[in-house]
Scaffold this motif. Structure first.
Motif, PDB file in Angstrom:
ATOM      1  N   ALA A  45      30.069 -16.401 146.480  1.00 61.05           N
ATOM      2  CA  ALA A  45      31.477 -16.131 146.172  1.00 61.05           C
ATOM      3  C   ALA A  45      31.716 -14.635 145.990  1.00 61.05           C
ATOM      4  O   ALA A  45      32.735 -14.094 146.446  1.00 61.05           O
ATOM      5  N   LEU A  46      30.776 -13.960 145.343  1.00 59.30           N
ATOM      6  CA  LEU A  46      30.917 -12.515 145.144  1.00 59.30           C
ATOM      7  C   LEU A  46      30.797 -11.767 146.466  1.00 59.30           C
ATOM      8  O   LEU A  46      31.568 -10.840 146.742  1.00 59.30           O
ATOM      9  N   GLU A  47      29.846 -12.162 147.303  1.00 55.68           N
ATOM     10  CA  GLU A  47      29.688 -11.502 148.602  1.00 55.68           C
ATOM     11  C   GLU A  47      30.947 -11.672 149.450  1.00 55.68           C
ATOM     12  O   GLU A  47      31.387 -10.722 150.114  1.00 55.68           O
ATOM     13  N   ALA A  48      31.535 -12.869 149.440  1.00 53.06           N
ATOM     14  CA  ALA A  48      32.766 -13.105 150.202  1.00 53.06           C
ATOM     15  C   ALA A  48      33.906 -12.257 149.656  1.00 53.06           C
ATOM     16  O   ALA A  48      34.721 -11.713 150.420  1.00 53.06           O
ATOM     17  N   ALA A  49      33.969 -12.127 148.329  1.00 49.51           N
ATOM     18  CA  ALA A  49      35.023 -11.310 147.718  1.00 49.51           C
ATOM     19  C   ALA A  49      34.867  -9.843 148.097  1.00 49.51           C
ATOM     20  O   ALA A  49      35.859  -9.141 148.365  1.00 49.51           O
ATOM     21  N   ILE A  50      33.637  -9.359 148.142  1.00 53.17           N
ATOM     22  CA  ILE A  50      33.399  -7.963 148.518  1.00 53.17           C
ATOM     23  C   ILE A  50      33.776  -7.738 149.983  1.00 53.17           C
ATOM     24  O   ILE A  50      34.366  -6.711 150.332  1.00 53.17           O
ATOM     25  N   ARG A  51      33.462  -8.695 150.848  1.00 53.13           N
ATOM     26  CA  ARG A  51      33.854  -8.561 152.256  1.00 53.13           C
ATOM     27  C   ARG A  51      35.375  -8.479 152.385  1.00 53.13           C
ATOM     28  O   ARG A  51      35.908  -7.626 153.106  1.00 53.13           O
ATOM     29  N   ASN A  52      36.067  -9.375 151.692  1.00 53.90           N
ATOM     30  CA  ASN A  52      37.533  -9.364 151.763  1.00 53.90           C
ATOM     31  C   ASN A  52      38.102  -8.082 151.163  1.00 53.90           C
ATOM     32  O   ASN A  52      39.080  -7.520 151.673  1.00 53.90           O
ATOM     33  N   SER A  53      37.495  -7.632 150.077  1.00 48.33           N
ATOM     34  CA  SER A  53      37.960  -6.389 149.454  1.00 48.33           C
ATOM     35  C   SER A  53      37.771  -5.208 150.403  1.00 48.33           C
ATOM     36  O   SER A  53      38.654  -4.344 150.522  1.00 48.33           O
ATOM     37  N   GLN A  54      36.630  -5.185 151.094  1.00 47.89           N
ATOM     38  CA  GLN A  54      36.383  -4.085 152.025  1.00 47.89           C
ATOM     39  C   GLN A  54      37.328  -4.167 153.225  1.00 47.89           C
ATOM     40  O   GLN A  54      37.748  -3.134 153.769  1.00 47.89           O
ATOM     41  N   LEU A  55      37.678  -5.381 153.633  1.00 51.07           N
ATOM     42  CA  LEU A  55      38.682  -5.537 154.690  1.00 51.07           C
ATOM     43  C   LEU A  55      40.018  -4.933 154.256  1.00 51.07           C
ATOM     44  O   LEU A  55      40.658  -4.197 155.015  1.00 51.07           O
ATOM     45  N   VAL A  56      40.426  -5.242 153.027  1.00 48.29           N
ATOM     46  CA  VAL A  56      41.702  -4.722 152.521  1.00 48.29           C
ATOM     47  C   VAL A  56      41.660  -3.197 152.404  1.00 48.29           C
ATOM     48  O   VAL A  56      42.604  -2.502 152.818  1.00 48.29           O
ATOM     49  N   GLU A  57      40.570  -2.668 151.842  1.00 51.03           N
ATOM     50  CA  GLU A  57      40.480  -1.220 151.652  1.00 51.03           C
ATOM     51  C   GLU A  57      40.455  -0.480 152.988  1.00 51.03           C
ATOM     52  O   GLU A  57      41.112   0.547 153.159  1.00 51.03           O
ATOM     53  N   THR A  58      39.696  -1.007 153.948  1.00 49.17           N
ATOM     54  CA  THR A  58      39.598  -0.342 155.245  1.00 49.17           C
ATOM     55  C   THR A  58      40.886  -0.487 156.033  1.00 49.17           C
ATOM     56  O   THR A  58      41.240   0.389 156.836  1.00 49.17           O
ATOM     57  N   ALA A  59      41.623  -1.577 155.807  1.00 51.92           N
ATOM     58  CA  ALA A  59      42.887  -1.797 156.514  1.00 51.92           C
ATOM     59  C   ALA A  59      43.928  -0.740 156.156  1.00 51.92           C
ATOM     60  O   ALA A  59      44.884  -0.524 156.909  1.00 51.92           O
ATOM     61  N   VAL A  87      21.132  -7.783 151.046  1.00 56.32           N
ATOM     62  CA  VAL A  87      22.451  -8.025 150.446  1.00 56.32           C
ATOM     63  C   VAL A  87      22.370  -9.197 149.466  1.00 56.32           C
ATOM     64  O   VAL A  87      22.857  -9.116 148.330  1.00 56.32           O
ATOM     65  N   HIS A  88      21.740 -10.295 149.900  1.00 57.98           N
ATOM     66  CA  HIS A  88      21.615 -11.464 149.027  1.00 57.98           C
ATOM     67  C   HIS A  88      20.851 -11.107 147.753  1.00 57.98           C
ATOM     68  O   HIS A  88      21.216 -11.550 146.646  1.00 57.98           O
ATOM     69  N   ALA A  89      19.798 -10.304 147.897  1.00 51.87           N
ATOM     70  CA  ALA A  89      19.009  -9.926 146.726  1.00 51.87           C
ATOM     71  C   ALA A  89      19.820  -9.046 145.774  1.00 51.87           C
ATOM     72  O   ALA A  89      19.731  -9.187 144.553  1.00 51.87           O
ATOM     73  N   MET A  90      20.619  -8.143 146.343  1.00 48.38           N
ATOM     74  CA  MET A  90      21.414  -7.236 145.504  1.00 48.38           C
ATOM     75  C   MET A  90      22.412  -8.007 144.661  1.00 48.38           C
ATOM     76  O   MET A  90      22.646  -7.687 143.490  1.00 48.38           O
ATOM     77  N   PHE A  91      23.012  -9.038 145.234  1.00 50.58           N
ATOM     78  CA  PHE A  91      24.051  -9.783 144.528  1.00 50.58           C
ATOM     79  C   PHE A  91      23.566 -11.153 144.063  1.00 50.58           C
ATOM     80  O   PHE A  91      24.379 -12.040 143.781  1.00 50.58           O
ATOM     81  N   GLU A  92      22.245 -11.312 144.006  1.00 53.33           N
ATOM     82  CA  GLU A  92      21.608 -12.501 143.448  1.00 53.33           C
ATOM     83  C   GLU A  92      22.109 -13.796 144.097  1.00 53.33           C
ATOM     84  O   GLU A  92      22.363 -14.795 143.430  1.00 53.33           O
ATOM     85  N   ASN A  93      22.287 -13.736 145.415  1.00 50.74           N
ATOM     86  CA  ASN A  93      22.693 -14.910 146.196  1.00 50.74           C
ATOM     87  C   ASN A  93      24.008 -15.522 145.708  1.00 50.74           C
ATOM     88  O   ASN A  93      24.220 -16.740 145.815  1.00 50.74           O
ATOM     89  N   ASN A  94      24.884 -14.670 145.196  1.00 49.55           N
ATOM     90  CA  ASN A  94      26.201 -15.120 144.750  1.00 49.55           C
ATOM     91  C   ASN A  94      27.144 -15.088 145.951  1.00 49.55           C
ATOM     92  O   ASN A  94      27.745 -14.064 146.266  1.00 49.55           O
TER      93      ASN A  94
END
Length: 499
Positions: free
Chosen positions: A422-436, A413-420
């Motif tokens: 903030a972006l990884e946290a945003a994707i987690r929150n986005s997936q929480l919202v979408e799955t909710a 995951v870190h390699a895919m998003f280049e250790n960003n």
């Protein structure tokens, strides 16, 4: 007395005149030429003087073989290195850790003890177990050695609640089975403190690039410690009897989304009496939703790598293209199809990601929305650069392949998003919202996260922590279903109003 020195007496002394003396000429030898021979005549004779000593003389000369002067010994001035004594004991090993022939537990007092002030899990949060290669410069709570010895830091079990994170280090050459046993025992210790916790394992890589903890074991571990009421979260979701089956009904046919002849079309899309427009925030919707989002995100910690892959595919590519590409790994022909789409749809990809950002913004996550918008802008740039597109599409396909086969982990995951981060946290929150949205879509198609957290928060978190599908099964059907469900959210709200 003539011709003699005479005598010395009271009357004085008389001396005879000395004979005349003519000094000889002593021309230095070195002025003579060596070619003319020696400067000494053959008649010259030399003899050694005779020395005799009486019996009372003492010789202080060295005696051969005995009194020869000795060479002083060399002095090593190098400071001695003193290895501190390592204090270990088995009496303080927590009861959850059971030694056997392969794994031998001991408390190592030379390790940094567990500080009582270390962060503990919050309500609803599950602890993380961070497994990394042995590194003497980093503190560890548990060190697994290649000889089967397992060092435990003092005080690891002295906290009333589980720690937010446990740090486990694995020495190169350690038996993976010993590692799995240690994690099982650590999971038991955590479960004893928090029966409803679902510990998750974040695995690093060994020196050969392989996972320190296999994906298969991580899934089994998660299943072993999940609460009993999380076995089948989807089965407890009630069907909505008001939603037309198959899109029929609603005015005698059609798509079921047309206006009712008994309702003013201008009022049809107005909010329900108990519904708040997310954009207006007149009742603190954003504030309450964002608080619920933060609490669920903190409780989840990280989500399974497959969900990052799912998010990427659903946010960037249409379901129809995913269906054409099929299960990974993708052939060169399919990779070309992927690249052709991305090359000509950079703006569409940016817009799709912007839609996800807007959904986060509605829930009050401004920072997450910005991170996604920045990512979307960057993706458009990548799509317009052939060299960057080829590199990114290859990385994306590889990540999707590993995720679909249950082999992706946190490092991937870190390699895919280049250790960003903030972006990884945003994707987690986005997936929480979408799955909710599968639990609630009462806010004009968006979920009321406060309500979701209260009623189904544990199920939502558990769902995102687990591998969404068994290894080697595709996620495409889930993508299509999720997209269809999202598209029907508005129709569902309208059907409720009509009733």
């Amino acid at each position: 007395m003539s011709d003699s020195i005479g005598s010395v007496g009271d009357g004085g002394a008389s001396f005879a005149p000395a004979a005349s003396f003519a000094p000889a000429s002593f021309e230095p030898c070195f002025t003579s030429s060596f070619s003319s021979g020696s400067c000494f005549s053959s008649g010259d004779s030399f003899s050694t003087s005779t020395f005799s000593a009486d019996s009372s003389s003492v010789s202080f000369g060295p005696v051969a073989g005995y009194d020869a002067p000795s060479t002083p010994a060399a002095i090593d001035a190098t400071p001695a290195v003193v290895t501190p004594e390592v204090k270990v004991n088995t009496a303080d090993v927590p009861s959850a850790f059971k030694s056997n022939e392969a794994a031998k537990y001991q408390v190592n007092e030379s390790m940094q003890p567990v500080d009582a002030a270390r962060p503990k899990i919050a309500d609803g949060e599950s602890p993380a177990i961070n497994v990394q290669p042995k590194n003497d410069s980093q503190p560890a709570d548990i060190v697994i050695k290649k000889d089967g010895t397992v060092d435990i830091a003092k005080g690891i079990n002295d906290t009333d609640k589980p720690l937010s994170q446990y740090n486990v280090q694995v020495e190169a050459g350690a038996d993976p089975k010993v590692t799995e046993k240690v994690l099982d025992d650590l999971g038991t210790m955590i479960h004893d403190k928090c029966p409803n916790c679902t510990p998750r394992i974040d695995s690093g890589k060994d020196t050969n690039g392989g996972d320190l903890v296999s994906a298969d074991y991580r899934d089994r571990f998660r299943e072993r410690y999940k609460p009993a009421d999380q076995d089948n979260p989807d089965e407890e979701l009630p069907d909505d009897p008001e939603l037309p089956d198959g899109g029929g009904g609603g005015g005698g046919g059609g798509d079921g989304c047309g206006p009712s002849p008994d309702v003013n079309p201008d009022e049809e899309l107005g909010p329900e009496e108990d519904t708040v427009d997310p954009g207006s925030d007149t009742s603190g919707y954003k504030e309450r939703g964002f608080q619920a989002l933060k609490e669920m995100s903190t409780a989840m910690g990280d989500m399974h790598a497959n969900h990052y892959s799912n998010w990427m595919m659903a946010a960037m590519l249409p379901a129809e293209l995913l269906a054409e590409l099929g299960d990974p790994p993708w052939s060169p022909e399919k990779m070309k199809k992927l690249q052709e789409y991305m090359k000509t749809h950079g703006k569409d990809i940016k817009k799709n990601i912007a839609d996800r950002a807007a959904a986060l913004e509605k829930q009050g996550d401004t920072e997450g929305a910005k991170a996604l918008n920045d990512f979307g802008t960057n993706m458009e740039s990548i799509c317009n650069d052939p060299a960057k597109l080829e590199q990114f599409s290859g990385a994306l396909a590889n990540f999707y392949d590993k995720a679909a086969h249950g082999e992706a982990n946190t490092s991937d995951v870190h390699a895919m998003f280049e250790n960003n981060a903030a972006l990884e946290a945003a994707i987690r929150n986005s997936q929480l919202v979408e799955t909710a949205k599968k639990y609630d879509s009462s806010q004009g198609g968006a979920p009321d996260l406060e309500k979701v957290k209260k009623d189904n928060g544990d199920k939502l978190i558990a769902e995102l922590q687990r591998n969404p599908t068994p290894p080697k099964e595709t996620e495409i059907i889930k993508f299509v279903d999720l997209i269809n469900n999202n598209n029907n959210a508005k129709a569902q709200a309208q059907a409720k109003r009509k009733s």
